[in-house]
Scaffold this motif. Structure first.
Motif, PDB file in Angstrom:
ATOM      1  N   CYS B 158       0.859  -1.186   0.000  1.00  0.00           N
ATOM      2  CA  CYS B 158       0.000   0.000   0.000  1.00  0.00           C
ATOM      3  C   CYS B 158       0.888   1.227   0.000  1.00  0.00           C
ATOM      4  O   CYS B 158       1.854   1.303   0.746  1.00  0.00           O
ATOM      5  N   GLN B 160       0.190   4.146   1.004  1.00  0.00           N
ATOM      6  CA  GLN B 160      -0.197   5.109   2.056  1.00  0.00           C
ATOM      7  C   GLN B 160      -0.330   6.489   1.431  1.00  0.00           C
ATOM      8  O   GLN B 160       0.254   7.476   1.896  1.00  0.00           O
ATOM      9  N   CYS B 161      -1.118   6.540   0.396  1.00  0.00           N
ATOM     10  CA  CYS B 161      -1.272   7.773  -0.368  1.00  0.00           C
ATOM     11  C   CYS B 161      -1.641   8.956   0.527  1.00  0.00           C
ATOM     12  O   CYS B 161      -2.422   8.827   1.464  1.00  0.00           O
ATOM     13  N   PRO B 164      -5.601   9.714  -0.683  1.00  0.00           N
ATOM     14  CA  PRO B 164      -6.012   8.321  -0.939  1.00  0.00           C
ATOM     15  C   PRO B 164      -7.443   8.167  -1.447  1.00  0.00           C
ATOM     16  O   PRO B 164      -8.394   8.542  -0.757  1.00  0.00           O
ATOM     17  N   PRO B 165      -7.624   7.618  -2.624  1.00  0.00           N
ATOM     18  CA  PRO B 165      -8.971   7.385  -3.128  1.00  0.00           C
ATOM     19  C   PRO B 165      -9.767   6.423  -2.250  1.00  0.00           C
ATOM     20  O   PRO B 165     -10.993   6.531  -2.164  1.00  0.00           O
ATOM     21  N   CYS B 166      -9.060   5.502  -1.586  1.00  0.00           N
ATOM     22  CA  CYS B 166      -9.779   4.538  -0.750  1.00  0.00           C
ATOM     23  C   CYS B 166     -10.474   5.233   0.408  1.00  0.00           C
ATOM     24  O   CYS B 166     -11.586   4.877   0.795  1.00  0.00           O
ATOM     25  N   VAL B 183      -2.551   5.118   6.224  1.00  0.00           N
ATOM     26  CA  VAL B 183      -3.970   4.885   5.974  1.00  0.00           C
ATOM     27  C   VAL B 183      -4.358   3.574   6.639  1.00  0.00           C
ATOM     28  O   VAL B 183      -3.725   2.544   6.398  1.00  0.00           O
ATOM     29  N   PRO B 201      -5.975   2.177  -6.869  1.00  0.00           N
ATOM     30  CA  PRO B 201      -5.424   1.898  -8.204  1.00  0.00           C
ATOM     31  C   PRO B 201      -4.303   0.864  -8.188  1.00  0.00           C
ATOM     32  O   PRO B 201      -3.844   0.458  -9.244  1.00  0.00           O
ATOM     33  N   TYR B 202      -3.849   0.476  -7.006  1.00  0.00           N
ATOM     34  CA  TYR B 202      -2.649  -0.353  -6.907  1.00  0.00           C
ATOM     35  C   TYR B 202      -2.949  -1.802  -6.528  1.00  0.00           C
ATOM     36  O   TYR B 202      -2.037  -2.581  -6.314  1.00  0.00           O
ATOM     37  N   ALA B 204      -3.908  -2.828  -3.731  1.00  0.00           N
ATOM     38  CA  ALA B 204      -3.271  -3.037  -2.442  1.00  0.00           C
ATOM     39  C   ALA B 204      -4.214  -3.614  -1.391  1.00  0.00           C
ATOM     40  O   ALA B 204      -3.789  -3.989  -0.314  1.00  0.00           O
ATOM     41  N   ARG B 205      -5.495  -3.673  -1.711  1.00  0.00           N
ATOM     42  CA  ARG B 205      -6.463  -4.089  -0.697  1.00  0.00           C
ATOM     43  C   ARG B 205      -7.119  -5.424  -1.034  1.00  0.00           C
ATOM     44  O   ARG B 205      -7.241  -5.785  -2.200  1.00  0.00           O
ATOM     45  N   LYS B 216      -5.367  -4.235   4.455  1.00  0.00           N
ATOM     46  CA  LYS B 216      -4.226  -3.834   3.625  1.00  0.00           C
ATOM     47  C   LYS B 216      -3.049  -3.511   4.533  1.00  0.00           C
ATOM     48  O   LYS B 216      -3.186  -3.490   5.752  1.00  0.00           O
TER      49      LYS B 216
HETATM   50  S1  SF4 Z   1      -5.058   1.275  -0.266  1.00  0.00           S
HETATM   51 FE1  SF4 Z   1      -4.486   1.971  -2.313  1.00  0.00          FE
HETATM   52  S2  SF4 Z   1      -5.424   4.002  -2.516  1.00  0.00           S
HETATM   53 FE2  SF4 Z   1      -5.476   3.485  -0.349  1.00  0.00          FE
HETATM   54  S3  SF4 Z   1      -3.621   4.419   0.479  1.00  0.00           S
HETATM   55 FE3  SF4 Z   1      -3.080   2.295  -0.075  1.00  0.00          FE
HETATM   56  S4  SF4 Z   1      -2.310   2.410  -2.167  1.00  0.00           S
HETATM   57 FE4  SF4 Z   1      -3.347   4.364  -1.750  1.00  0.00          FE
END
Ligand code: SF4
Ligand code: SF4
Lengths: 398, 285
Positions: B158, B160-161, B164-166, B183, B201-202, B204-205, B216
Motif C-alpha cells: 500500500c 499510504q497515499c 487516498p482514493p480509498c 492509511v 489503483p494499486y 493493495a487491498r 491492507k
Molecule cells: S489502499 Fe491503495 S489508494 Fe489506499 S492508500 Fe493504499 S495504495 Fe493508496
C-alpha cells in the motif's frame, strides 16, 4: 470461498495483481443498478403525463408510479445482501462520510421514496381511496381508509389542491429521478482507478439507459396485465409510449457510441487491455447481447413499425418482442459495466474471470428471486391500488 | 468515522502540504472529518506550546527549522514513508512471508498486504510479469539468458497515499488517514462494501475472508508505534526496503530520497504515494 478462487487461477490471462483474482462486486451489484434504473425510468414515464401533458399515455400513469415503487422497495436489498457486515449498514446513516458517493445512497433513496414517490402516489389515489372506502366492506375498507390517512375531503377545492400538489411533486420528481440514477452512474464513473468506469458520461449513460429500461418494462407490464384484466390494450397509448422508447434508445445508443469512439480515439494507456476485455471476455454480453440484441434489433423493429402500417395485432407482437429484447440489453449493459470493470487488472496486463455461483447470497437463484420480487410487490400494490378505472365501482369490478 | 483507539484524524494530505510545518502559530486546525476536532485542538495547543517554548512567536526560517527538529525529537508526530530500492531486491520474498505472519494475512495466495513482482523484459520488447511464488507465469515460455534484455524485482505494498482514493470513497469512514500519514482500516466499523478495493489503483487491498472487512498494509502500525521497523523491512536481507520519518533529517528514508532519483507508482492519478522507488523501470505499473 477460497476454494473457488483456486479454480479461477488457471483462467487468469496475463499478469494481474495478486489481490485481484476475486471479483468483489458480483451479480448482486449488477441487479442493483438494473433495479434502480427501472425506478427512475418508470417515474420519468409517469412524469410525461403530469408535466408534459402527454394525454395518450395516461393509461400508463398509475402503473408506472406503482412499478417505480415496487422496484424501489427492492433496490436496497441487493446492496445490503452483498455487504460483509449488513448489520452495520446503519453506520452509513449515522456517520456517513460526506466524500463518499456510496454514503449518499441512503439519503438519495430516502428522499426519493418518502418525498417523491409515496407522496405522489398518495395524492394520485387520495380521492379514489376515499370513494372506495365508502363503498367497500372490511377489511378492504379499513385498508383504504388507513391509506387515505383518514382524509375525507373530496370537495372541488380539495381536489384542486391535489392536482396542484401533484404537479409540484412531479416537477421535483424529475430531477430526483435523474439524481437517483445519475448518482448510481456516479458511483462507478468517479472511480479514477478504473478506466472502464471512469468517465463523465457514465451518469448520463446510466440515466438514459434507465429511461429506456423503465419505459420498456412499463409497456411490458401493461401488455400483460390489461389482457389479464379482460380489458383491451389502448393502441394509441402503446404507440405513443413506444415512440418515446424509440427516442430514448436513440439517445442512449448515441451516448454509448460517443463514449466508445472517444475511448478509441483518445487511445489511452488502458486501451489495449480494454479492447482485449471486449473481444475476449465481454464479446457475448457486450457485442451480441447489449449492442446487437438489446439495441440494434429493437431499433430496427421500431423503425419498421414506424415505416410500415402494420395491423394492431402484429404491432403488439413486435412491441412485445422489442421490450423484452430491450430488457435483456439493459441487463447486459449493467453486467458489462459492473463485472466487465473488474475483469481486467489495474496493472493493465491481464484479465481474470467471473464465475457465477448458483446458490448463496451472491448466487444466481437469490438474484433471480430479487428480480422477481418487484413483480410480486407490484401485484399486491395493484390489488390494493387498482391502476385503471376512475370510479370505485369500476375498480372493484376489475 | 474512525473510532479505534488510534489517534487518527487530520488528513495526511493536509499536513504534508502545509508549508507552515506543524509548529507554526498560524497553523489553523486542518479540515478533519467530524470527530477530529478534539484531536486537532489538542494538537493546536501542543503546537502553541512548542512555539512558545522555542521562543519563536514569529520566528524566522532558521528558528523554525531548529524548532521542528527538536519538536520531532521531543516525540512530535512523525510523517511515515517507505523507500524501495528496486536494484537491491533479489526476489527472496522473505518480506511477503514475514508480513503474512506478522499481520494475520490469510495464507492462501489471494490475499496480500505486500508482494514482489518479477519483471523480465525480453530482447523483442515483450514483458513478462509474475508475482513471485504466487501466480503462474503469464506465458509458459522458456526464458534463457539470451533473450532477456533486463530483469528486476519490484516489491509492492500500500502506498499510504497522501491523497487516498480509498479513504475518499469509504461510505462509513472506516478507512482513514492518521496524522502520521498512514492509511488504516477500522475493522470494527467497516461494513465490507468493498468500494475502497475498487478505488485503490494499486490492488493493495483485499477483503479478509474471516473478518469480512477490508484489509491492507499498515506499515505494521502496531510495530512502528513502538519504535520497531515494519516486519518486511526488518527481514529484508539486502535493505531493498527502507522505512522512516519523512520529516526527520536523519532518517534513512530521507537520506535515500536525497541520494537517489525517486519515482512513485502511477503519479498521473494524483494519489501522492508515500512509498518511494529508486531505479524504477517504466514498465512497472
Ligand atoms: S489502499 Fe491503495 S489508494 Fe489506499 S492508500 Fe493504499 S495504495 Fe493508496
Ligand atoms: S469495505 Fe472499504 S469502503 Fe467499504 S466500509 Fe470497509 S473500509 Fe470502507
Amino acid at each position: 470461498m477460497t476454494q473457488k478462487l483456486y479454480e479461477l487461477l488457471p483462467q487468469i490471462g496475463g499478469y494481474i495483481y495478486p489481490n485481484e483474482i476475486e471479483i468483489h462486486w458480483g451479480l448482486l451489484i449488477v441487479v442493483y443498478p438494473y433495479v434502480t434504473g427501472i425506478v427512475a425510468g418508470a417515474f420519468i414515464l409517469a412524469s410525461l403525463v403530469k408535466v408534459f401533458n402527454v394525454k395518450e399515455v395516461e393509461p400508463l400513469y398509475r402503473l408506472s408510479l406503482l412499478t417505480a415503487l415496487a422496484f424501489l422497495l427492492v433496490a436496497p436489498l441487493p446492496l445490503l445482501s452483498h455487504l460483509g457486515h449488513p448489520l452495520r449498514s446503519y453506520e452509513m446513516f449515522l456517520t456517513p462520510q460526506t466524500s463518499s458517493a456510496m454514503a449518499m445512497f441512503g439519503f438519495v433513496y430516502a428522499w426519493y421514496l418518502m418525498v417523491v414517490l409515496l407522496v405522489e402516489i398518495w395524492f394520485v389515489y387520495r380521492k379514489d381511496l376515499i370513494i372506495w372506502a365508502e363503498e367497500e366492506k372490511p377489511p378492504m375498507r379499513w385498508i383504504h381508509r388507513a391509506l387515505s390517512l383518514f382524509s375525507r375531503d373530496v370537495s372541488e377545492k380539495a381536489l384542486e389542491f391535489d392536482a396542484k400538489a401533484l404537479k409540484f411533486i412531479t416537477i421535483i420528481g424529475i430531477p430526483s429521478a435523474f439524481l437517483l440514477h445519475g448518482y448510481v452512474g456516479f458511483i462507478f464513473g468517479s472511480i479514477k482507478a478504473n478506466p472502464w468506469w471512469s468517465s463523465v458520461l457514465m451518469p448520463i449513460v446510466f440515466l438514459f439507459s434507465a429511461i429506456v429500461s423503465g419505459v420498456a418494462i412499463v409497456i411490458f407490464l401493461y401488455m400483460i396485465i390489461i389482457p389479464l384484466l379482460g380489458k383491451t390494450i389502448d393502441m394509441e397509448c402503446l404507440d405513443k409510449a413506444a415512440s418515446f422508447l424509440f427516442y430514448a434508445v436513440i439517445v442512449d445508443f448515441s451516448l454509448e457510441l460517443l463514449d466508445f469512439i472517444h475511448r478509441i480515439y483518445e487511445s489511452e494507456e488502458s486501451i489495449k487491455i480494454l479492447s482485449e476485455l471486449v473481444m475476449n471476455k465481454l464479446f457475448l454480453s457486450l457485442v451480441i447481447m447489449q449492442v446487437l440484441l438489446g439495441m440494434l434489433v429493437p431499433l430496427g423493429i421500431m423503425v419498421i413499425i414506424k415505416v410500415f402500417d402494420f395491423k394492431d395485432e402484429l404491432r403488439k407482437l413486435l412491441y412485445f418482442v422489442t421490450v423484452i429484447l430491450i430488457q435483456i440489453g439493459i441487463f447486459s449493459t449493467r453486467w458489462n459495466v459492473v463485472i466487465g470493470g473488474q475483469m481486467f487488472s489495474k496493472s493493465f496486463r491481464g484479465l481474470t474471470t467471473y464465475k457465477m455461483d448458483i446458490t448463496g447470497l451472491e448466487g444466481l437463484l437469490y438474484s433471480l428471486a430479487l428480480l422477481i420480487l418487484p413483480f410480486v410487490i407490484l401485484a399486491i400494490l395493484l390489488k390494493i391500488l387498482p391502476a385503471w378505472g376512475k370510479s370505485g365501482e369500476e375498480a372493484l369490478e376489475s | 468515522m474512525p473510532r479505534s483507539g488510534i489517534e487518527g484524524q487530520g488528513s495526511a494530505e493536509g499536513r504534508s502540504r502545509d508549508p507552515r510545518g506543524e509548529i507554526s502559530l498560524l497553523a489553523v486546525p486542518l479540515p478533519a472529518p467530524a470527530g477530529g476536532r478534539i484531536v486537532n485542538r489538542r494538537r493546536f495547543l501542543k503546537d502553541l506550546m512548542t512555539c512558545v517554548v522555542s521562543g519563536g512567536l514569529f520566528g524566522g526560517t532558521l528558528l523554525k527549522g531548529v524548532a521542528r527538529a527538536s519538536a520531532i525529537e521531543a516525540g512530535k508526530k512523525p510523517l511515515y514513508g517507505f523507500g524501495v530500492q528496486v536494484d537491491k531486491c533479489i526476489g527472496c520474498v522473505r518480506c511477503v512471508a514475514a508480513c503474512k505472519n506478522e499481520n494475520n494475512v490469510p495464507k492462501e495466495p489471494f490475499f496480500f498486504r505486500t508482494w514482489v513482482e518479477r519483471y523480465i523484459i525480453k530482447q523483442d520488447g515483450g514483458t513478462i510479469v509474475e508475482a513471485i511464488g504466487i501466480l503462474p507465469h503469464q506465458e509458459a515460455e522458456v526464458i534463457t539468458e539470451k533473450n532477456v534484455l533486463r530483469s528486476f524485482n519490484v516489491p509492492k505494498l500500500c502506498n499510504q497515499c497522501a491523497h487516498p482514493p480509498c479513504v475518499q470513497v469509504c461510505p462509513v469512514g472506516a478507512t482513514f488517514s492518521t496524522e502520521d500519514g498512514v492509511v488504516l482500516v477500522n475493522n470494527k466499523t467497516c461494513v465490507g462494501c468493498r468500494y475502497c478495493i475498487q478505488a485503490c489503483p494499486y490492488g493493495a487491498r483485499y477483503l479478509h475472508p474471516e473478518t469480512h472487512t477490508a484489509d491492507k498494509c499498515t506499515f505494521c502500525y502496531h510495530r512502528i508505534k513502538k519504535g520497531l521497523l515494519p516486519a518486511c523491512v526488518e527481514v529484508c536481507p539486502t535493505q531493498a526496503r527502507l522505512f522512516g520519518d519523512l520529516k526527520s533529517h536523519a532518517s534513512p528514508l530521507t537520506r535515500f530520497k536525497r541520494m537517489n532519483k525517486i519515482h512513485v507508482l502511477k503519479p498521473g492519478l494524483n494519489t501522492e504515494p508515500k512509498v518511494y522507488y529508486s531505479s524504477l523501470d517504466g514498465e512497472v505499473r
